[in-house]
Enzyme design. Structure first.
Site, short mmCIF file in Angstrom:
data_model
loop_
_atom_site.label_atom_id
_atom_site.label_comp_id
_atom_site.label_asym_id
_atom_site.label_seq_id
_atom_site.Cartn_x
_atom_site.Cartn_y
_atom_site.Cartn_z
N LYS A 112 0.84 -1.22 0.00
CA LYS A 112 0.00 0.00 0.00
C LYS A 112 0.87 1.26 0.00
O LYS A 112 0.53 2.25 -0.64
CB LYS A 112 -0.91 0.01 1.24
CG LYS A 112 -2.03 -1.03 1.17
CD LYS A 112 -3.31 -0.40 0.68
CE LYS A 112 -4.41 -1.40 0.41
NZ LYS A 112 -5.00 -1.94 1.61
N LYS A 191 -4.85 -8.40 -14.90
CA LYS A 191 -5.60 -8.37 -13.65
C LYS A 191 -6.87 -7.52 -13.83
O LYS A 191 -6.83 -6.47 -14.48
CB LYS A 191 -4.71 -7.75 -12.58
CG LYS A 191 -5.19 -7.97 -11.19
CD LYS A 191 -4.14 -7.52 -10.19
CE LYS A 191 -4.73 -7.64 -8.81
NZ LYS A 191 -4.68 -6.47 -8.02
N LYS A 194 -11.15 -1.84 -12.53
CA LYS A 194 -12.21 -0.91 -12.96
C LYS A 194 -11.66 0.15 -13.88
O LYS A 194 -12.34 0.64 -14.77
CB LYS A 194 -12.83 -0.25 -11.73
CG LYS A 194 -13.57 -1.27 -10.91
CD LYS A 194 -14.71 -0.71 -10.15
CE LYS A 194 -15.46 -1.94 -9.67
NZ LYS A 194 -16.47 -1.88 -8.80
#
Ligand code: SF4
Length: 323
Positions: A112, A191, A194
């Site tokens: 992250k 992968k 959106k």
């Protein structure tokens, strides 16, 4: 007595077939085997969402998909994480028994940090503690996990051991139910994302689904209809495996011998996928017309979840010597 299971999904909006095959089908199957507590974990979304203006609608869209896919509020508790504020209280208390070094070594934290270097917030490093609070607030004994989530669950178990040893044995050590989530690639073989639009959302129409499948990449070395294909490198073939298991062997044989062309192969996949998804779409359209029902389900879900949460927090405060 059924064992209690907890699982949550971050509200990213409408669910797609990767979510359906990877988690949602599993949630539906587990309803008869476990006492299921399912949550749309909107507080978790805040660790990476800087613009929260769409969070409410993203949460609502996800709830519609979850219910349409077959989560039955009569069998399972379905609620939104922030509707049970006890989770933030437990998060605070668990933070006091969690060494910072444990959190800094979690692989997803490091990932992250790379993904959002401009927004490495306190909630991001504490994410696994909030996950532990989600699970422990309901004293869940089982948590469905994919291979990549095992370190998070192990951290929860370490937190439990530390809490129970330092105070009183309040929490069960949750076990992981290892679920082999299929890796579902997008229509371009990458992968699912959106951003690239390479995914198929559950809520789109049969025509839109067919159109998306017709645009999917196949075996890149198959240039002409008469060329034999290699199903092992074809994502359309993988999708046949999930939605058309009865014909998958036949398709592999026909692909290798060029007895079937990619256009017909995709048409067959679109038919099978639409056949399976149609009942979900019908239920979803019905739920879209009944916002009051969805609101009621979430209110009742939160009330049931809070009843468990209040009892747990009373045990926690007592164990920690708070009066
Ligand atoms: Fe893929 Fe089907 Fe074309 Fe074979 S025939 S390459 S499995 S789309």
């Amino acid at each position: 007595m059924k064992k209690r299971i907890f699982s949550g999904m971050r509200p990213t909006g409408r669910l797609h077939i990767g979510n359906y095959l990877g988690a949602l089908q599993n949630w539906v199957r587990m309803q008869d085997e476990y006492d299921c507590v399912y949550s749309v974990v909107d507080i978790h979304a805040l660790t990476s969402l800087e613009d929260t203006s769409a969070l409410g609608s993203l949460t609502h869209e996800m709830v519609l998909d979850i219910m349409a896919a077959g989560i039955d509020p009569q069998k399972s508790i379905l609620f939104v994480q922030s509707h049970v504020p006890e989770v933030t209280e437990l998060n605070t208390y668990l933070s006091m028994v969690t060494p910072l070094s444990w959190l800094l070594r979690v692989p997803t934290f490091k990932e992250k940090v790379k993904l959002q270097p401009h927004n490495v917030n306190y909630g991001l490093v504490g994410y696994p503690v909030l996950m532990a609070a989600d699970i422990l607030l309901y004293k869940a004994e089982v948590v469905p996990v994919g291979q990549d989530q095992i370190p998070h669950l192990e951290l929860t178990r370490e937190i439990v051991r530390r809490f129970n040893t330092r105070f009183n044995p309040v929490f069960p050590e949750p076990e992981g139910r290892l679920t082999s989530f299929p890796v579902v690639l997008g229509l371009d073989g990458e992968k699912m994302s959106k951003q690239t639009g390479n995914l198929i959302e559950l809520a789109i129409t049969a025509e839109q689904t067919a159109k998306k499948i017709m645009g999917a990449i196949t075996d890149p070395s198959r240039k002409y209809r008469s060329d034999p294909g290699n199903p092992d490198v074809c994502n359309v073939y993988r999708l046949h495996g999930y939605f058309n298991a009865a014909e998958v062997e036949e398709i592999a044989g026909k692909c290798r011998s060029a007895a079937i062309g990619c256009v017909d192969c995709k048409k067959r996949l679109a038919e099978r996928m639409n056949h399976e998804l149609e009942p979900i779409r019908v239920r979803r359209r019905e739920l879209e017309q009944k916002p009051e029902l969805v609101k009621l389900v979430l209110e009742e879900g939160a009330e049931k979840a809070r009843a468990i949460a209040r009892k747990t927090m009373s045990d926690v405060r007592l164990a920690m010597g708070m009066v």
